[in-house]
Design an enzyme around this catalytic site. Structure first.
Site, PDB file in Angstrom:
ATOM      1  N   CYS A  70     -28.674 -41.850 106.738  1.00  0.00           N
ATOM      2  CA  CYS A  70     -29.446 -41.054 107.694  1.00  0.00           C
ATOM      3  C   CYS A  70     -28.519 -40.405 108.723  1.00  0.00           C
ATOM      4  O   CYS A  70     -28.644 -39.218 109.031  1.00  0.00           O
ATOM      5  CB  CYS A  70     -30.500 -41.948 108.370  1.00  0.00           C
ATOM      6  SG  CYS A  70     -31.615 -41.044 109.457  1.00  0.00           S
ATOM      7  N   CYS A  71     -27.561 -41.192 109.240  1.00  0.00           N
ATOM      8  CA  CYS A  71     -26.602 -40.630 110.201  1.00  0.00           C
ATOM      9  C   CYS A  71     -25.767 -39.529 109.548  1.00  0.00           C
ATOM     10  O   CYS A  71     -25.420 -38.537 110.180  1.00  0.00           O
ATOM     11  CB  CYS A  71     -25.691 -41.723 110.751  1.00  0.00           C
ATOM     12  SG  CYS A  71     -26.469 -42.845 111.928  1.00  0.00           S
ATOM     13  N   CYS A 106     -30.503 -41.885 118.939  1.00  0.00           N
ATOM     14  CA  CYS A 106     -31.835 -41.533 118.443  1.00  0.00           C
ATOM     15  C   CYS A 106     -32.871 -42.559 118.913  1.00  0.00           C
ATOM     16  O   CYS A 106     -32.561 -43.754 119.047  1.00  0.00           O
ATOM     17  CB  CYS A 106     -31.824 -41.474 116.915  1.00  0.00           C
ATOM     18  SG  CYS A 106     -30.903 -40.075 116.256  1.00  0.00           S
ATOM     19  N   CYS A 144     -33.499 -45.896 116.947  1.00  0.00           N
ATOM     20  CA  CYS A 144     -32.294 -46.697 116.690  1.00  0.00           C
ATOM     21  C   CYS A 144     -31.631 -47.183 117.978  1.00  0.00           C
ATOM     22  O   CYS A 144     -30.475 -47.635 117.947  1.00  0.00           O
ATOM     23  CB  CYS A 144     -31.290 -45.889 115.870  1.00  0.00           C
ATOM     24  SG  CYS A 144     -31.934 -45.375 114.277  1.00  0.00           S
ATOM     25  N   CYS A 158     -21.921 -44.184 113.992  1.00  0.00           N
ATOM     26  CA  CYS A 158     -22.761 -43.414 113.083  1.00  0.00           C
ATOM     27  C   CYS A 158     -21.949 -42.705 112.007  1.00  0.00           C
ATOM     28  O   CYS A 158     -22.511 -42.100 111.108  1.00  0.00           O
ATOM     29  CB  CYS A 158     -23.566 -42.383 113.862  1.00  0.00           C
ATOM     30  SG  CYS A 158     -22.546 -41.253 114.804  1.00  0.00           S
TER      31      CYS A 158
HETATM   32 FE1  SF4 Z   1     -30.915 -41.599 111.659  1.00  0.00          FE
HETATM   33 FE2  SF4 Z   1     -30.927 -43.542 113.491  1.00  0.00          FE
HETATM   34 FE3  SF4 Z   1     -28.621 -42.370 112.743  1.00  0.00          FE
HETATM   35 FE4  SF4 Z   1     -30.424 -41.066 114.244  1.00  0.00          FE
HETATM   36  S1  SF4 Z   1     -29.218 -42.900 114.817  1.00  0.00           S
HETATM   37  S2  SF4 Z   1     -29.327 -40.249 112.522  1.00  0.00           S
HETATM   38  S3  SF4 Z   1     -32.384 -41.808 113.333  1.00  0.00           S
HETATM   39  S4  SF4 Z   1     -29.993 -43.656 111.492  1.00  0.00           S
END
Ligand code: SF4
Length: 249
Positions: free
Chosen positions: A113-114, A194, A197, A222
Site C-alpha cells: 500500500c505504501c 495516513c 495507520c 513506508c
Molecule cells: Fe497505505 Fe497506511 Fe502506507 Fe498510507 S501509511 S500508504 S494507508 S499503508
C-alpha cells in the site's frame, strides 16, 4: 556551486537550505507531510525564497487535519502546495485484489500500500527534479541513525538539513518562529501519517510507535527512506507485480 557533502555535513540547517535553493532553484523539491520537522524546513526555505516548490503525498488516506495544514501553509507562506496523487488504476487494482484496508493483513501488504500510494507516486514526480529535501532527523529511529545531510547514493541528492537536530531543537524553532503546528500533536500524536495507520502515543513510547502500531517488529518506515531487504522485498515484488505488472525499479 560544487556539491561537497563533507562541508555540508558541518553546515547549519539554514546554510544547507540556502545552498540547496541557490544550487537547484525550481528543480529542488521540498517534500513534507506537515509534521513539525517538515514545517521548520518550509519556514526556513520560505524566508529565503518565495519561489520554492513544496510537494506532499496525497495518499487518499490522509487525516482531515493534514488537509487543513495544506490550507494553512498556502495562506501563511503564500506558496502553492503540489499534491502528488497515486495512480488511480493502481489503487483500484490493489484495493480490488486485497481490500481497502489491506495494510492490517500483513507487513507485506502494508508495504505494498505504501509503495502504491507513496513510493511510486513520489518517484514519478521526483523525476522532474534534480534534488529533494526532507525533514528527517537521525534521532527518529534506528533506520535513520546514519542519515547524511546530503545523500547521493541513489543518484538524485536527498537533502536532510535537520539530520543532526534533536526533537527539542525542532520544538524550540517552532515556538520562536511561530511555525504552524499540525493539529494532531494536540491530540497526543508524535508522528503523523495516513489516518488508518497512525495513532496517538503515550509518554513511555518512542515517537514513531504510533505508526503502523499493530506491527510488532517491522521497521516504522513506508519505503520512501528505507528498504527492508531480502525476503520482504521479494514478497513485495510479487504483490506489486499483481497490481502493476511490474516489479520495483
Ligand atoms: Fe497505505 Fe497506511 Fe502506507 Fe498510507 S501509511 S500508504 S494507508 S499503508
Amino acid at each position: 556551486m560544487p556539491l561537497d557533502a563533507a562541508i555540508l555535513e558541518r553546515a547549519t540547517a539554514q546554510e544547507v537550505i540556502d545552498w540547496a535553493i541557490r544550487t537547484y532553484g525550481r528543480k529542488l523539491a521540498f517534500t513534507t507531510s506537515f509534521q513539525s520537522e517538515g514545517m521548520v524546513v518550509i519556514d526556513m526555505a520560505a524566508r529565503r525564497s518565495s519561489d520554492i516548490r513544496v510537494l506532499t503525498l496525497d495518499t487518499g488516506r490522509l487525516p482531515e487535519e493534514t488537509y487543513r495544514m495544506i490550507e494553512t501553509v498556502r495562506s501563511r507562506y503564500s506558496i502553492a502546495v503540489e499534491c502528488v496523487a497515486p495512480d488511480a488504476v493502481e489503487v483500484e487494482r490493489m484495493t480490488t485484489l486485497h481490500g481497502p484496508n489491506l495494510f492490517y493483513d500483513s507487513v507485506a501488504k502494508r508495504r505494498l500500500c505504501c509503495e502504491i500510494r507513496k513510493v511510486r507516486p513520489l518517484e514519478r514526480r521526483l523525476a522532474a527534479f534534480d534534488a529533494w529535501v526532507t525533514g528527517l532527523r537521525r534521532g527518529q529511529g534506528a533506520t535513520r541513525e546514519s542519515l547524511a545531510k546530503v545523500d547521493q547514493s541513489n543518484g538524485r541528492p536527498k537533502i536532510s538539513p535537520l539530520a543532526d537536530w534533536s526533537k527539542d531543537q525542532v520544538e524550540d524553532y517552532t515556538r520562536r518562529h511561530d511555525v504552524p503546528r499540525h493539529p494532531l500533536y494536540e491530540s497526543g500524536y508524535t508522528s503523523i501519517g495516513c489516518e488508518p495507520c497512525t495513532r496517538a502515543t503515550d509518554i513511555s513510547e518512542h515517537e514513531r510507535a504510533g505508526r503502523w502500531w499493530w506491527e510488532e517488529d517491522a521497521a516504522k518506515e513506508c519505503g520512501l527512506h528505507f528498504n527492508a531487504g531480502g525476503k520482504m522485498e521479494r514478497t513485495i515484488d510479487v504483490l506489486l507485480r499483481e497490481v502493476t505488472g511490474a516489479a520495483r525499479a
